[in-house]
Enzyme design. Structure first.
Site, PDB file in Angstrom:
ATOM      1  N   GLU A 188       0.647  -1.546  -0.070  1.00  0.00           N
ATOM      2  CA  GLU A 188      -0.088  -0.005  -0.252  1.00  0.00           C
ATOM      3  C   GLU A 188       0.859   1.129   0.007  1.00  0.00           C
ATOM      4  O   GLU A 188       1.442   1.025   0.638  1.00  0.00           O
ATOM      5  CB  GLU A 188      -0.799  -0.045   1.150  1.00  0.00           C
ATOM      6  CG  GLU A 188      -2.529  -0.784   1.318  1.00  0.00           C
ATOM      7  CD  GLU A 188      -2.662  -0.946   2.349  1.00  0.00           C
ATOM      8  OE1 GLU A 188      -3.929  -1.307   2.377  1.00  0.00           O
ATOM      9  OE2 GLU A 188      -2.694   0.302   3.168  1.00  0.00           O
ATOM     10  N   CYS A 189       0.428   2.089  -0.759  1.00  0.00           N
ATOM     11  CA  CYS A 189       1.580   3.305  -0.873  1.00  0.00           C
ATOM     12  C   CYS A 189       2.735   2.898  -1.148  1.00  0.00           C
ATOM     13  O   CYS A 189       4.028   3.392  -1.943  1.00  0.00           O
ATOM     14  CB  CYS A 189       0.955   4.272   0.104  1.00  0.00           C
ATOM     15  SG  CYS A 189       0.641   6.480  -0.111  1.00  0.00           S
ATOM     16  N   ALA A 190       3.622   3.250   0.203  1.00  0.00           N
ATOM     17  CA  ALA A 190       4.631   3.068   0.275  1.00  0.00           C
ATOM     18  C   ALA A 190       5.541   1.851  -0.629  1.00  0.00           C
ATOM     19  O   ALA A 190       6.067   1.691  -0.909  1.00  0.00           O
ATOM     20  CB  ALA A 190       5.511   3.966   1.696  1.00  0.00           C
TER      21      ALA A 190
END
Length: 469
Positions: A337-339
Site C-alpha cells: 500500500e502506498c509506500a
C-alpha cells in the site's frame, strides 16, 4: 468479556488547528502518568497522531473510521482496542461536524461520538475572541441534540484578564470550562508534506514533546472533572470486535513479513491481528536496517509511510531489495500500500528500488487526499474480482506509467489494474489504480481490513498454498 461501561471522552474542536492533538495527547499522557491504563483512539484514517498517542499511553493507537469500516463497526472496534483499559480518550478529526465530503455526518467526529455515546470536550482556540466564545460554544452544543458537548477547554488564552472574560461569557452557556491552556511557543512537533513527523523517526524528541504536553494539560486542566465526565458515559450495547478465525484453519503457520521502521509507519493495528487470526505468524522487519527478510517468509505486507524521505537509504540496502524482488518473482503473495507501492517500483526520485513493478515513482507538488469507493478489477492475492471496499488515498507522489498504461517502446509488463475507483459523492468520475501481477497486489489505496476480513484470510491462504507447493 470487556465491560461495555467503559469511561470515555471525545476531544473535538470547531475546526482544524484549534489544539485537539495537543489536548488529546497531553490528556492521554497525564492520565497514564496518574497510573491509569489509557486506551488511545483517533477518528478518521490518520496514521501519524496514533503514533504519538501510543507513546503517551504505552498502548497501540487505534483508528475509528465510520467511512472505511461502516458505522456498525465503530463501537465494536473501540471496545476491542480498549480491552483492559481504565479510560479511553478519542481524538477527533477536523471540526466536530465535518465528515466525508457530500455524505453528511458520515465519518465525522460527531457521528463517532454518537456511536460511542461519549461526552465531547470541545477545544476552542480563544486567541482572537472573548464574549463571542459563548456564541460559538452554544452553536456547537445545540446543533445536534444527540451530541453531548459536556465541557470546554480554552486554548491559547493570553492572560488572566482574557481568561476572566472568557469564563464570564461561558457562565450563561451551560457548558463548563474544564481547562485553560495559555498561549505558548509552538511545541516541538515538526511537520512536513503529510503532517507531523512520525514518532518512529524522532522517538527521543517525541517522548520529550509528549511529556511537555502532559505537563501543560495537567497544570491547565481539571483532570478530576475530566475523569468524572468520562465515567458519566453510559454503557454501550455492543460487544467487542474480534478478528474472525477461518472455519478451516490452515495447517502450519506461514510467516508473513510486515514492513516497519521509520520508512513504513502507516498501518492499522488490526491488520496484524487479522493475519494472526487467519493462521499466520507475523514477523516485523525494517527495510532500512535489515538485509534479509525474516526466516521462512512466505508472504510480504508493506504498508504506507515515507519512503520518499528515505529513498537513498532504502536504495543502499541492496541485499534486501534483491530479496524482495526474488520473493515477488517466485510468485509469493505480496501486498503493498502506498509506500510499499513506491518501494516495489523500478526507482523512486531517480534512485533504484526493488524493480518488482515496471514503473517509476517521483515526488510531486500535488497532494492526493480523500476517501474512495473501490472494486477489485480482477482476482488477486487480496481480493476476488468484484470485491467492494472503501479506502483512502494520502500521498504526494506519482507512479508512471499508471495502472493500465504502458510506456511507448517498453515491453509489456503483464500487470493489470488492482482497483476500479470512484471519488464518492463529492466528485464524479471513475479510474483504475494499482497493479496486480502474479502474486503482487500494489496500490496507493489504504484499506482497513477489519471491514473486509476476507482480505487477510485470502492472503494467508495463498501463503499456505505457496508453502505446500
Amino acid at each position: 468479556m470487556v465491560s461495555t461501561a467503559l469511561p470515555r471522552l471525545v476531544v473535538a474542536a470547531p475546526s482544524s488547528g484549534s489544539g485537539k492533538t495537543t489536548v488529546a495527547t497531553g490528556l492521554m499522557a497525564a492520565f497514564a502518568a496518574a497510573g491509569l491504563e489509557v486506551s488511545p483512539h483517533k477518528v478518521g484514517p490518520d496514521y501519524i497522531d496514533p503514533g504519538y498517542h501510543a507513546l503517551a499511553t504505552g498502548r497501540p493507537g487505534r483508528n475509528l473510521d465510520a467511512y472505511l469500516c461502516g458505522p456498525d463497526l465503530v463501537a465494536p472496534l473501540f471496545l476491542h482496542g480498549a480491552a483492559g483499559a481504565d479510560v479511553a480518550v478519542v481524538e477527533g478529526v477536523m471540526g466536530l461536524y465535518d465528515g466525508a465530503a457530500g455524505l453528511g455526518e458520515l465519518s465525522s467526529t460527531a457521528q463517532v461520538a454518537k456511536l460511542l455515546r461519549a461526552p465531547v470536550v470541545l477545544v476552542v482556540d480563544a486567541s482572537s475572541q472573548s464574549r463571542s466564545v459563548a456564541a460559538l460554544v452554544h452553536g456547537f452544543a445545540s446543533w445536534d441534540p444527540e451530541v453531548r458537548v459536556a465541557g470546554v477547554i480554552l486554548n491559547k488564552v493570553a492572560s488572566d484578564r482574557h481568561e476572566e472574560l472568557l469564563r464570564e461569557a461561558l457562565d450563561a452557556c451551560g457548558v463548563p470550562v474544564l481547562g485553560v491552556l495559555r498561549r505558548a511557543e509552538r511545541m516541538r512537533t515538526p511537520s512536513r508534506h503529510l503532517g507531523l513527523v512520525p514518532v518512529a523517526e524522532r522517538r527521543a524528541e517525541a517522548a520529550g514533546a509528549v511529556a511537555e504536553l502532559a505537563e501543560r494539560v495537567r497544570s491547565g486542566c481539571d483532570l478530576k472533572a475530566l475523569l468524572a465526565l468520562a465515567h458519566s458515559a453510559p454503557p454501550l450495547p455492543d460487544g467487542p470486535w474480534a478478528p474472525p478465525v477461518p472455519a478451516s484453519p490452515p495447517r502450519g503457520r506461514p510467516v508473513v513479513a510486515v514492513a516497519g521502521g521509520a520508512a513504513f509507519t502507516f498501518s492499522y493495528a488490526e491488520h496484524a491481528e487479522l493475519l494472526r487470526a487467519a493462521g499466520a505468524d507475523v514477523a516485523v522487519f525494517d527495510p532500512l536496517r535489515d538485509t534479509a527478510l525474516p526466516p521462512g517468509t512466505a508472504g510480504l505486507v508493506m504498508g504506507g509511510g515515507f519512503p520518499e524521505v528515505y529513498a537513498p537509504e532504502l536504495s543502499a540496502n541492496e541485499p534486501l531489495r534483491r530479496a524482495v524482488a526474488e520473493l515477488a518473482a517466485s510468485g509469493a503473495p505480496v501486498a503493498a500500500e502506498c509506500a510499499g507501492l513506491l518501494y516495489l517500483a523500478r526507482e523512486l526520485d531517480g534512485v533504484p528500488m526493488c524493480g518488482v513493478l515496471d514503473a517509476t515513482a517521483r515526488m510531486t507538488e500535488r497532494l492526493t487526499l480523500g476517501y474512495r469507493e473501490a472494486v477489485a478489477v480482477g482476482d488477486s492475492v487480496l481480493a476476488a474480482a468484484g470485491t467492494r471496499v472503501r479506502g483512502h488515498e494520502f500521498h504526494r507522489t506519482a507512479v508512471e506509467p499508471g495502472a493500465g498504461v504502458r510506456q511507448a517502446g517498453a515491453p509489456e509488463s503483464g500487470a493489470a489494474a488492482a482497483w476500479g475507483l470512484t471519488w464518492g459523492a463529492s466528485r464524479p468520475g471513475r479510474r483504475v489504480e494499482g497493479f496486480v501481477k502474479d502474486g503482487v497486489h500494489a496500490s496507493y489505496l489504504h484499506v482497513h481490513w477489519a471491514a473486509e476480513p476476507s482480505v487477510a484470510q485470502r492472503f494467508v491462504g495463498r501463503c499456505v498454498e505457496r508453502c505446500a507447493a
